[in-house]
Motif scaffolding. Sequence first.
Motif, PDB file in Angstrom:
ATOM      1  N   LEU A  66       2.566   3.548  -7.988  1.00 44.97           N
ATOM      2  CA  LEU A  66       1.651   4.418  -7.048  1.00 44.97           C
ATOM      3  C   LEU A  66       0.600   3.782  -6.570  1.00 44.97           C
ATOM      4  N   GLU A  67       0.475   3.373  -5.310  1.00 54.02           N
ATOM      5  CA  GLU A  67      -0.915   2.615  -4.826  1.00 54.02           C
ATOM      6  C   GLU A  67      -1.744   3.604  -3.895  1.00 54.02           C
ATOM      7  N   PRO A  68      -2.620   4.263  -4.346  1.00 49.44           N
ATOM      8  CA  PRO A  68      -3.084   5.173  -3.508  1.00 49.44           C
ATOM      9  C   PRO A  68      -3.980   4.449  -2.435  1.00 49.44           C
ATOM     10  N   ILE A  80      -6.268  15.638  -2.154  1.00 47.57           N
ATOM     11  CA  ILE A  80      -4.893  15.077  -1.535  1.00 47.57           C
ATOM     12  C   ILE A  80      -4.919  13.477  -1.493  1.00 47.57           C
ATOM     13  N   VAL A  81      -3.977  12.860  -2.036  1.00 43.37           N
ATOM     14  CA  VAL A  81      -4.027  11.464  -1.992  1.00 43.37           C
ATOM     15  C   VAL A  81      -2.663  10.886  -1.474  1.00 43.37           C
ATOM     16  N   THR A  82      -3.055  10.178  -0.404  1.00 41.41           N
ATOM     17  CA  THR A  82      -1.706   9.293   0.311  1.00 41.41           C
ATOM     18  C   THR A  82      -1.543   8.212  -0.594  1.00 41.41           C
ATOM     19  N   VAL A  83      -0.448   8.099  -1.039  1.00 44.04           N
ATOM     20  CA  VAL A  83       0.035   7.072  -1.778  1.00 44.04           C
ATOM     21  C   VAL A  83       1.489   6.188  -1.428  1.00 44.04           C
ATOM     22  N   HIS A  84       1.352   4.985  -1.349  1.00 45.76           N
ATOM     23  CA  HIS A  84       2.588   4.176  -1.374  1.00 45.76           C
ATOM     24  C   HIS A  84       3.288   4.133  -2.339  1.00 45.76           C
TER      25      HIS A  84
END
Length: 125
Positions: A66-68, A80-84
Motif C-alpha cells: 500500500l502506497e499512501p 481518508i487515505v487514497t492509496v495505490h
Amino acid sequence: MNEMTSERQFLETLYDAFNKREFEKIFAMMQPNVKWANGMDGGFIYGRDAVREYWRKQFEVTQGQLEPLKFETDENNRSIVTVHLIVRDLQGNVLVARTVKQMFTIENGLISLFEVGDSEPLNLI
C-alpha cells in the motif's frame, strides 16, 4: 502539533508497518473490538484476533503493498487515505493494481473502524 498532523503521522506509521509486515505494531494501534473491512470477501470482521487471522490467510496466498498518495479528513471526521494498492501472488505476478480510498475512524488514539471506499471485494482467494 495539530490533530490532522498527528493523525497523518499515525497513519503513515500504520502503512509503513503494514508494508514491513509488522502486524503486532498495527494491532496495538487498533481498539480491541475494531471493526475492519474485509477487502478480500466483502463485509467486516470484528476484533484484533479476527484481523490477525484474516491477514494470516491473505498472506498465505498473496502479498499486498500500500502506497499512501493523499491524506484528508471528511465531514464525519474520518481520516481518508487514497492509496495505490498492489496485490501480487506468491510468485510476484501482479493480480491487482488500483487506487482505492481507505477510511479510518480513530477514537482515543486507536482505530475503531476501517472502511474501504471501493467496496468491491477483490475475490482473490
